[in-house]
Motif scaffolding. Structure first.
Motif, PDB file in Angstrom:
ATOM      1  N   MET A   1     -12.817  68.235   9.035  1.00 59.78           N
ATOM      2  CA  MET A   1     -11.024  68.434   8.818  1.00 59.78           C
ATOM      3  C   MET A   1     -10.531  69.498   9.763  1.00 59.78           C
ATOM      4  N   ARG A 218       1.949  68.342   3.939  1.00 57.58           N
ATOM      5  CA  ARG A 218       0.372  68.367   3.813  1.00 57.58           C
ATOM      6  C   ARG A 218      -0.317  66.652   4.061  1.00 57.58           C
ATOM      7  N   TRP A 222      -1.993  65.529   7.653  1.00 59.84           N
ATOM      8  CA  TRP A 222      -3.310  64.852   7.674  1.00 59.84           C
ATOM      9  C   TRP A 222      -3.227  63.285   8.419  1.00 59.84           C
ATOM     10  N   CYS A 228      -7.481  61.027  10.198  1.00 54.92           N
ATOM     11  CA  CYS A 228      -6.911  59.710   9.691  1.00 54.92           C
ATOM     12  C   CYS A 228      -7.018  58.715  10.876  1.00 54.92           C
TER      13      CYS A 228
END
Ligand SMILES: NC(=O)c1ccc[n+]([C@@H]2O[C@H](COP(=O)([O-])OP(=O)(O)OC[C@H]3O[C@@H](n4cnc5c(N)ncnc54)[C@H](O)[C@@H]3O)[C@@H](O)[C@H]2O)c1
Length: 245
Positions: A1, A218, A222, A228
């Motif tokens: 992440m 948020r 992402w 993604c």
């Protein structure tokens, strides 16, 4: 992440609301951000800190989009993401038979043509690099249609169609093109609407509340990040349960 070192994202509509919140969130995660708006976005850029740039841009102006985004790409040396939050509401609380076609066109020039212009300004660069993330902020109005807001609803429905086409066209290039469909997020845009129109929209949200700016930012962060990676042409939902499709 998270974002790799040197990740760069341009955000339109960065002077206010969802665009401002997204620019600040991205900058806080180490992303270099270009804050673009036809209004003054220097406060956002200053709050975002060191690496943030700001440029005046009317996204309805195709030549300006090419020039300014070309400048951003040259300045940063790369562009990984584009978040297009710039948008206008146009007439609200009005029946379609009373809608002035000039107002309809003005809304589409920003919300629909503007989305095309900013996409065209970055797609060749992203395709050339084999990586890119484009996210256009559409609206639940584009999925469902809000009574009293035909111009806005039509422009956002058109935007959702544009994203579906672009997503498929670039699916094999490493570039994803997606949309986000928020219901009501309390921003200056919503504050400027008649209360009856806001109540109409909020009453239809099963969670019976507005979305928060941070919830939008948020999700956008992402979608425009490297994680993604297997979703394109899609319209993400941010509607407190109003749209379950
Ligand atoms: N707030 C909501 O409830 C909501 C819901 C669904 C979708 N949206 C969409 O989210 C996006 C952001 O809206 P917001 O609520 O943060 O509104 P906002 O009014 O706070 O921000 C919109 C920004 O876009 C800029 N802008 C408008 N026209 C422009 C143009 N031609 N060129 C460049 N910049 C321009 C404005 O100056 C402003 O800074 C819009 O596309 C809006 O349609 C908002």
């Amino acid at each position: 992440m998270g974002f790799p070192e040197g990740y760069c994202v341009a955000v339109t509509g960065a002077a206010s609301g969802i665009g401002r919140a997204t620019a600040l969130l991205l900058a806080g995660q180490g992303v270099r951000v270009a804050c673009l708006d036809h209004a003054d976005a220097s406060e956002t850029a200053a709050s975002a800190g060191g690496g943030a740039a700001t440029h005046p841009l009317d996204i309805a102006d195709a030549a300006a989009c090419r020039a300014i985004l070309g400048h951003v790409i040259a300045d940063f040396g790369r562009l990984d993401g584009l978040v297009n939050c710039a948008g206008v509401v146009g007439p609200t609380n009005i029946r379609s038979e009373e809608l002035n076609p000039a107002d309809f066109e003005a809304v589409c020039r920003v919300n629909l043509f503007g989305a095309l212009h900013v996409s065209q300004a970055v797609l060749p660069h992203m395709r050339g690099r084999g990586f890119g993330r484009i996210l256009h902020v559409a609206s639940i109005a584009g999925k469902e249609g809000n009574a009293g807001m035909a111009a806005y609803s039509a422009s956002k429905a058109g935007l959702i169609g544009l994203v579906k086409s672009m997503g498929k066209e670039y699916a094999e290039t490493g570039v994803t093109v997606n949309a986000l469909a928020p219901a009501v997020i309390r921003t200056p845009m919503v504050a400027a609407m008649p209360e009856a129109q806001v109540t109409y929209m909020t009453d239809r949200i099963p969670m019976k509340r507005c979305g928060e700016l941070d919830e939008a930012a948020r999700m956008i962060a992402w979608i425009v990040g490297p994680d993604c990676s297997f979703t394109t042409g899609f319209t993400f939902d941010l509607s407190g349960g109003r749209a379950v499709y």
